[in-house]
Design a protein around this motif. Structure first.
Motif, mmCIF file in Angstrom:
data_model
loop_
_atom_site.group_PDB
_atom_site.id
_atom_site.type_symbol
_atom_site.label_atom_id
_atom_site.label_comp_id
_atom_site.label_asym_id
_atom_site.label_seq_id
_atom_site.Cartn_x
_atom_site.Cartn_y
_atom_site.Cartn_z
ATOM 1 N N GLN A 1 1.640 40.004 -19.995
ATOM 2 C CA GLN A 1 1.145 41.392 -19.988
ATOM 3 C C GLN A 1 2.174 42.296 -19.294
ATOM 4 N N PRO A 2 3.320 42.538 -19.938
ATOM 5 C CA PRO A 2 4.382 43.300 -19.270
ATOM 6 C C PRO A 2 4.002 44.743 -18.929
ATOM 7 N N LYS A 3 2.985 45.312 -19.603
ATOM 8 C CA LYS A 3 2.567 46.695 -19.328
ATOM 9 C C LYS A 3 1.341 46.759 -18.420
ATOM 10 N N ARG A 4 0.911 45.639 -17.852
ATOM 11 C CA ARG A 4 -0.312 45.592 -17.036
ATOM 12 C C ARG A 4 -0.182 46.487 -15.805
ATOM 13 N N ARG A 5 -1.289 47.192 -15.484
ATOM 14 C CA ARG A 5 -1.323 48.099 -14.342
ATOM 15 C C ARG A 5 -2.632 47.919 -13.574
ATOM 16 N N LEU A 6 -2.543 48.139 -12.271
ATOM 17 C CA LEU A 6 -3.718 48.182 -11.408
ATOM 18 C C LEU A 6 -4.025 49.659 -11.184
ATOM 19 N N PHE A 7 -5.284 50.041 -11.417
ATOM 20 C CA PHE A 7 -5.722 51.415 -11.180
ATOM 21 C C PHE A 7 -6.692 51.419 -10.010
ATOM 22 N N ALA A 8 -6.603 52.429 -9.164
ATOM 23 C CA ALA A 8 -7.514 52.566 -8.014
ATOM 24 C C ALA A 8 -7.997 54.014 -7.954
ATOM 25 N N ASN A 9 -9.305 54.167 -7.663
ATOM 26 C CA ASN A 9 -9.817 55.536 -7.523
ATOM 27 C C ASN A 9 -9.903 55.909 -6.047
ATOM 28 N N ALA A 10 -10.288 57.136 -5.784
ATOM 29 C CA ALA A 10 -10.267 57.674 -4.420
ATOM 30 C C ALA A 10 -11.226 56.968 -3.466
ATOM 31 N N VAL A 11 -12.280 56.338 -3.972
ATOM 32 C CA VAL A 11 -13.242 55.681 -3.085
ATOM 33 C C VAL A 11 -13.008 54.181 -2.969
#
Length: 144
Positions: free
Chosen positions: A94-104
């Motif tokens: 998964q070379p384009k894999r990303r971790l996303f995090a929100n403000a809380v």
């Protein structure tokens, strides 16, 4: 007021359902996988002793020729529009894999599985921020 595990699960499932709802119905296989929140999960103890994180995991099986990566990119674009911050977390598969995090403090990784021997899938993993467990909670056997 501290976040409870029940509240953490509720928000995790809400996030997953809102993302699943963005996948065009015609790209979803009639062969459905368990809905977000329908499988009980074992909360994970925070590494710093600050509580437990609810580890929500859900997947959507797609029709045979659906482009799973295009769906992942659509869902990631929605997260960006909502203000989630992203960090690249590539893997070999998964070379384009990303971790996303929100403000809380909720985090998600959306990925695709396309092995060629089964229908492609989009996987939505969402983790809550640390939450307070109920009294008498046994982290080794209790699931929510």
């Amino acid at each position: 007021m501290a976040l409870t595990l029940a509240e953490a699960k509720q928000e995790t499932v809400r996030i997953q359902k809102s993302l699943v709802a963005l996948i065009p119905e015609e790209l979803c296989s009639p062969d459905r996988l368990p809905a977000p929140g329908s499988v009980k999960m074992t909360p994970v103890a925070g590494s710093d002793g600050s509580g437990f994180r609810y580890p929500g995991s859900a997947a959507v099986r797609l029709v045979k020729d659906a482009d799973g990566q295009a769906i992942v990119e659509l869902l990631e674009q929605e997260l960006r529009a909502q203000g989630w911050q992203e960090t690249p977390m590539p893997t070999v598969s998964q070379p384009k894999r990303r971790l996303f995090a929100n403000a809380v403090g909720y985090e998600t990784i959306i990925s695709t599985i396309d092995r060629g021997d089964d229908l492609p899938m989009v996987v939505l993993d969402v983790w809550s921020p640390p939450a307070t467990a109920p009294e008498n909670f046994n982290r080794f056997v209790d699931k929510i």
